[in-house]
Design an enzyme around this catalytic site. Structure first.
Site, PDB file in Angstrom:
ATOM      1  N   THR A  57    -124.940  27.648 101.494  1.00 50.87           N
ATOM      2  CA  THR A  57    -124.898  26.252 101.932  1.00 50.87           C
ATOM      3  C   THR A  57    -123.519  25.623 101.819  1.00 50.87           C
ATOM      4  OG1 THR A  57    -127.218  25.872 101.449  1.00 50.87           O
ATOM      5  CG2 THR A  57    -125.808  23.947 101.362  1.00 50.87           C
ATOM      6  N   ASP A  98    -126.579  33.577 104.978  1.00 50.81           N
ATOM      7  CA  ASP A  98    -127.537  32.777 104.231  1.00 50.81           C
ATOM      8  C   ASP A  98    -128.034  33.772 103.181  1.00 50.81           C
ATOM      9  OD1 ASP A  98    -130.203  31.959 103.375  1.00 50.81           O
ATOM     10  OD2 ASP A  98    -129.985  30.366 104.843  1.00 50.81           O
ATOM     11  N   SER A  99    -128.036  33.396 101.919  1.00 48.94           N
ATOM     12  CA  SER A  99    -128.239  34.414 100.886  1.00 48.94           C
ATOM     13  C   SER A  99    -129.639  35.023 100.901  1.00 48.94           C
ATOM     14  CB  SER A  99    -127.904  33.872  99.501  1.00 48.94           C
ATOM     15  OG  SER A  99    -128.942  33.071  99.006  1.00 48.94           O
ATOM     16  N   THR A 139    -127.627  29.666  97.183  1.00 53.72           N
ATOM     17  CA  THR A 139    -128.375  29.530  95.923  1.00 53.72           C
ATOM     18  C   THR A 139    -129.653  30.363  95.897  1.00 53.72           C
ATOM     19  OG1 THR A 139    -129.512  27.570  96.763  1.00 53.72           O
ATOM     20  CG2 THR A 139    -127.503  27.200  95.478  1.00 53.72           C
ATOM     21  N   ASP A 140    -130.221  30.655  97.073  1.00 52.28           N
ATOM     22  CA  ASP A 140    -131.556  31.266  97.092  1.00 52.28           C
ATOM     23  C   ASP A 140    -131.630  32.582  96.316  1.00 52.28           C
ATOM     24  OD1 ASP A 140    -132.615  29.172  98.458  1.00 52.28           O
ATOM     25  OD2 ASP A 140    -132.508  30.118 100.438  1.00 52.28           O
ATOM     26  N   GLN A 159    -144.935  35.618  83.687  1.00 45.83           N
ATOM     27  CA  GLN A 159    -144.820  34.526  84.660  1.00 45.83           C
ATOM     28  C   GLN A 159    -144.286  33.256  83.991  1.00 45.83           C
ATOM     29  OE1 GLN A 159    -148.585  34.101  86.749  1.00 45.83           O
ATOM     30  NE2 GLN A 159    -148.654  36.283  87.144  1.00 45.83           N
TER      31      GLN A 159
HETATM   32  N1  ASP Z   1    -130.475  29.226 102.116  1.00 42.68           N
HETATM   33  C1  ASP Z   1    -129.239  28.921 101.414  1.00 42.68           C
HETATM   34  C2  ASP Z   1    -128.687  30.222 100.881  1.00 42.68           C
HETATM   35  O1  ASP Z   1    -129.197  30.720  99.906  1.00 42.68           O
HETATM   36  C3  ASP Z   1    -129.494  27.947 100.328  1.00 42.68           C
HETATM   37  C4  ASP Z   1    -128.270  27.543  99.533  1.00 42.68           C
HETATM   38  O2  ASP Z   1    -127.203  28.070  99.635  1.00 42.68           O
HETATM   39  O3  ASP Z   1    -128.426  26.605  98.730  1.00 42.68           O
HETATM   40  O4  ASP Z   1    -127.773  30.778 101.444  1.00 42.68           O
END
Ligand code: ASP
Length: 334
Positions: free
Chosen positions: A12, A57-58, A89-90, A271
């Site tokens: 992102t 995109d991760s 972040t993903d 979990q």
């Molecule tokens: N979908 C994005 C990613 O993981 C989300 C992010 O970066 O916050 O690349």
């Protein structure tokens, strides 16, 4: 003057709006970095940036991408004092866990960061995450893989993404943050890993066939029997609480026994984000131990998956892997 390498993998932080939603934009990001005066302010380290194309995109990160990041660090290891990896972040917690294992005897900081709001938006959290990550990557305090995000520095192999929209997106529920960035950056020195004596060695990963089963009330374990073949090398079982499974009809145990005979390594995680697996505390978990599953203790599922990839890629046999899964290698378990 310290010098760091920024490896841009996407995410992102460097995305711009397209007709189909936010997508990585290498051109835009390079320009944005160039125009950010604070990145060249006194006190900042010197830096170079390299793009890992295509930017991702991760959610698209794969083992081959982890290998590319690790390879870049290995090739540039002697030329830089530290590394910042810009990442979505993903799957950041998975990449951070994988790199923690792949970079053996790491003696320099490797900091993953990104943002929840793209840099192109006024309220972006990317600027602060990037600047502080660069300062931490240039510090002599640290020699491990970490995530810096939302003011907290946390150990990479302890991290999990906790919030899909909050600016403090990552937590490490079983370990205090290694540093907090307020007015100044305060390290929790007693918790940092010691500088290794050996030279850094990069261990690439193979695409090992592994799986994850999350148990839930009413789960029909028979459905999973088909995946328990000899080609399945490892499986993480996400159980209730301290390692408990619904054992009433014995279906899971039958499957686990099959895995055991096939030589698969079965790791029991919880979990619950906080706390540890203790196999044998309840009748519902002692059976898992009896059929050869090992305890993931307080490891995250992310770390358990990365550790399985790593240990199989080292070429160890399943007996050795079972022993090592229960031992602390990088601060991933208590
Ligand atoms: N979908 C994005 C990613 O993981 C989300 C992010 O970066 O916050 O690349």
């Amino acid at each position: 003057m310290k010098k760091i390498l920024i490896i841009n993998t996407g995410g992102t932080i460097g995305m711009t709006k397209t007709d189909r939603g936010y997508a990585p934009d290498a051109e835009y990001f390079r320009r944005a970095m160039y125009h950010m005066d604070s990145l060249r302010a006194p006190g900042m380290p010197a830096w170079d940036m390299t793009d890992m194309l295509p930017l991702l995109d991760s959610s698209n990160m794969a083992v081959s991408d982890w290998n590319s990041i690790g390879q870049l660090i290995a090739e540039n290891y002697d030329a830089y004092d530290g590394f910042v990896i810009l990442h979505g972040t993903d799957t950041m917690a998975y990449t951070a866990s994988a790199l923690s294992f792949m970079l053996e005897d790491l003696g320099k900081p490797v900091i993953l960061t990104g943002s929840q709001i793209p840099l192109c938006e006024v309220r972006s959290d990317g600027r602060e995450n990037l600047i502080t990550s660069m300062l931490i990557a240039a510090s002599e305090e640290l020699c491990e893989v970490c995530i810096f995000f939302g003011g907290k520095l946390i150990r990479g192999c302890r991290a999990m993404k906790y919030s899909s929209d909050g600016l403090t997106a990552f937590v490490s529920p079983n370990l205090q943050p290694l540093a907090e960035a307020g007015i100044s950056i305060v390290f929790n020195r007693a918790m940092l890993r010691k500088r290794p004596e050996g030279k850094m060695h990069f261990q690439p990963l193979d695409r090992i066939p592994i799986g994850v089963i999350k148990v839930f009330p009413g789960i029909q374990f028979q459905l999973f029997e088909a995946i328990m073949t000899e080609s399945l090398k490892g499986i993480v079982i996400e159980t209730f609480g301290a390692g408990n499974i619904p054992a009433t009809d014995g279906a899971l145990l039958h499957i686990i026994e099959k895995g055991y005979k096939n030589g698969s390594v079965m790791v029991v995680c919880s979990q619950c984000p906080q706390g540890t697996v203790l196999l044998g505390t309840y009748e519902a978990s002692s059976a898992l131990k009896a059929v050869g599953a090992v305890s993931g203790k307080d490891m995250t599922t992310e770390a358990a998956i990365a550790k399985l990839y790593y240990l199989f890629s080292k070429g160890y046999d399943s007996k050795k892997i079972k022993v090592l899964m229960e031992q602390d290698l990088r601060g991933e378990l208590s």
